[in-house]
Enzyme design. Structure first.
Site, PDB file in Angstrom:
ATOM      1  N   GLU A  47      47.200  32.464 -32.362  1.00  0.00           N
ATOM      2  CA  GLU A  47      45.931  31.986 -31.808  1.00  0.00           C
ATOM      3  C   GLU A  47      45.750  30.499 -32.116  1.00  0.00           C
ATOM      4  O   GLU A  47      45.931  30.059 -33.255  1.00  0.00           O
ATOM      5  CB  GLU A  47      44.786  32.786 -32.430  1.00  0.00           C
ATOM      6  N   LYS A 137      39.484  34.550 -24.750  1.00  0.00           N
ATOM      7  CA  LYS A 137      38.964  35.444 -25.786  1.00  0.00           C
ATOM      8  C   LYS A 137      37.545  35.902 -25.453  1.00  0.00           C
ATOM      9  O   LYS A 137      36.689  35.092 -25.095  1.00  0.00           O
ATOM     10  CB  LYS A 137      39.001  34.715 -27.132  1.00  0.00           C
ATOM     11  N   CYS A 177      43.007  37.940 -31.366  1.00  0.00           N
ATOM     12  CA  CYS A 177      42.417  38.196 -32.683  1.00  0.00           C
ATOM     13  C   CYS A 177      41.223  39.146 -32.631  1.00  0.00           C
ATOM     14  O   CYS A 177      41.398  40.355 -32.521  1.00  0.00           O
ATOM     15  CB  CYS A 177      42.038  36.874 -33.341  1.00  0.00           C
TER      16      CYS A 177
END
Length: 578
Positions: A47, A137, A177
């Site tokens: 990430e 994300k 994540c």
């Protein structure tokens, strides 16, 4: 329907540096190319691996976003000759559309609106020299050290679709994540056809976090019925450290491969549809170390990368003969080697002989430069200069603090002259209660054990001494003299002084600190758990009144789930006392 052929996947566990776009791109490209040569056709980088994590307010600079876009395109072109390779890499991305930000102009007291880009925490799939797809994300953490809602727009809020790509007959769904801690992003990826979940991560370390992380990802694999590949960052960035430990899970949540913690590595697996990934090229399940070993590795990583990434040639430590400075010295030597570590013992009239004897002994065991500077003449000069101002006033902590400030001045002078950064030696218990001196023992550039409570200091010292270590003379044995560990802790600020003259026993203090500061337990509930109210009120009062000191302390390494730093933001001026 025939089973898909297997495709080799490489989890690239790299150590980026924030803002080093060219260097980070080169690390990613080198690791991806090496994996491709070994047959990998899918590679996962961490990430925000292109820019480093966390980039903080760099994300507010349009020039930074433009540089990231250029670096991403350059990285894609650099791997164009890796036929069939799909690289998933994390980076910030300006989605193109503007959003309005309110800006107050103090010069004319008028308010204006300016258009600034909306920014996503993104992962792009690079293939054939191009950016083939970009995922944004959806779940933006805003707790502990995370502050992502300050910088990023959620992919959900922007109405962006999941990203699934195909390689070797298998369909891979991309997550970033925090997305994998929630059900919706993974289910959306599965609904879009994903047979394997690819999770790229920059998840800061704290003690026990690797096991917690794997347990959460195992739950995600089971709820979706899909294997999960977890590519994680490693290395230190200011106060946070990343532990690596990239891993692969089958659809039942069982670990089938795990990389080592706190080192750069590539974990390679063969994947075919939703079948269990198969370790390749010697990848195995590296065991998770015990907590003390994790803590030690995190501290070593934090020192090594803070010193290295910021270009300091060496470090200097005020060595007292006590356990805190001994622990910092042992960590520094493991991180940097003895040639880049210097120690200075600065005796006062109250320094016990065993202190300088043990300090010399330890410096010799680890093979670092050791010097002694007596501070009595300077201490007396300060007192003489202040005698008229202090006439008629009793001696108190003022005189004790002068000793610490003389030492701080000497260390900073040596730092200025040599370029070596001073490593401070205060622990979390001291930082919590203010048992430290501004411009004295708090003077320095990096606070190695700022998030290590005193009881954990002892555990780490004892753990280190149990490890077979080659000492400077070639013998194998403990590096911290036993007497340093067993003697009562003392700052030696007056005759026969010990820490417990001013503080509760550390076992009690640290338990109260953990409950109140780390877990937000109320004072009455801590008392109900069996602690004396006088101890609880004393410790919590010290925590509150010493906030102003902590604001002036050096940055230090975070190894618990709540340290005095990014995830402790209390007001200095406050009358709330519960």
């Amino acid at each position: 329907m025939s089973e898909p052929d297997s495709v080799r996947v490489a989890l690239l566990q790299i150590n980026p540096t924030v803002g080093d776009l060219d260097g980070n791109a080169r690390r990613i490209a080198d690791a991806a190319r090496a994996a491709w040569r070994q047959g990998a056709r899918v590679a996962l980088a961490p990430e925000l691996g292109l820019c480093g994590y966390p980039p903080e307010d760099l994300l507010l600079r349009p020039a930074f976003l433009s540089a990231n876009a250029a670096a991403l395109e350059s990285l894609a072109r650099a791997l164009a000759d890796c036929d069939g390779l799909h690289l998933v890499v994390g980076h910030p991305w300006d989605g193109g559309a503007g959003r309005q930000a309110h800006v107050d102009h103090e010069d004319d007291l008028r308010s204006k609106s300016v258009s600034v880009p909306r920014v996503f925490n993104a992962a792009s799939v690079l293939a054939g020299g191009l950016v083939a797809a970009t995922y944004c994300k959806r779940e933006l953490p805003n707790y502990q050290v995370f502050d992502e809602r300050r910088y990023f727009v959620s992919g959900r809020d922007a109405g962006l679709a999941p990203v699934v790509f195909q390689a070797g007959g298998t369909r891979f769904g991309v997550l970033i994540c925090e997305d994998a801690w929630f059900d919706e992003p993974a289910q959306l990826a599965k609904g879009a056809g994903a047979e394997v979940l690819c999770v790229i991560n920059a998840s800061p370390f704290h003690l026990g976090k690797p096991a917690d992380r794997e347990a959460q990802m195992a739950h995600r694999a089971r709820t979706t019925g899909l294997p999960l590949l977890y590519a994680h960052m490693t290395g230190g960035q200011d106060e946070v450290v990343f532990d690596g430990g990239s891993f692969a899970l089958d659809a039942d949540g069982e670990v089938v491969a795990r990389a080592a913690l706190f080192e750069s590595a590539t974990l390679t697996l063969d994947v075919a549809g939703s079948r269990a990934p198969v370790p390749a090229h010697g990848s195995t399940v590296v065991p998770l170390p015990e907590l003390e070993a994790q803590g030690w590795a995190a501290l070593v990583t934090g020192v090594r990368d803070y010193i290295g990434k910021n270009g300091f040639p060496s470090v200097i430590i005020g060595l007292s003969g006590g356990i805190d400075s001994a622990l910092v010295l042992a960590i520094a030597v493991d991180a940097l080697g003895p040639d880049r570590v210097r120690t200075v013992m600065m005796q006062s009239p109250y320094t016990a002989d065993i202190s300088w004897i043990d300090a010399r002994d330890m410096a010799g065991r680890v093979g670092v430069r050791y010097d002694e500077i007596a501070i009595a003449p300077m201490f007396d000069a300060f007192r003489g200069a202040l005698a008229g101002q202090f006439a008629g006033l009793p001696e108190d902590t003022t005189e004790e603090n002068i000793q610490a400030r003389v030492r701080g001045t000497l260390l900073m002078a040596l730092s200025n002259k040599t370029g070596a950064i001073v490593l401070t030696t205060g622990n979390k218990s001291e930082m919590a209660t203010g048992y430290c001196t501004l411009y004295g023992d708090m003077a320095g550039g990096f606070a190695v054990i700022k998030d290590v409570a005193k009881t954990l200091v002892y555990r780490l010292a004892e753990w280190k001494n149990r490890q077979p270590t080659v000492r400077a003379d070639g013998s194998v044995g403990p590096v911290i003299p036993e007497r340093i560990i067993t003697r009562p802790p003392s700052a030696e600020l007056r005759p026969d002084q010990t820490d417990q003259d001013s503080l509760p026993p550390y076992k009690v203090l640290d338990a109260i600190l953990a409950a109140y500061m780390e877990e937000n337990v109320a004072i009455d509930d801590i008392v109900a758990a069996g602690f004396e109210r006088t101890d609880v009120e004393r410790v919590t009062r010290l925590i509150k009144v010493n906030e102003y000191k902590r604001r002036q302390s050096p940055v230090g390494i975070r190894i618990t789930h709540r340290g005095f730093g990014r995830d402790w933001r209390y007001p200095i001026t406050s009358r709330f006392r519960a």
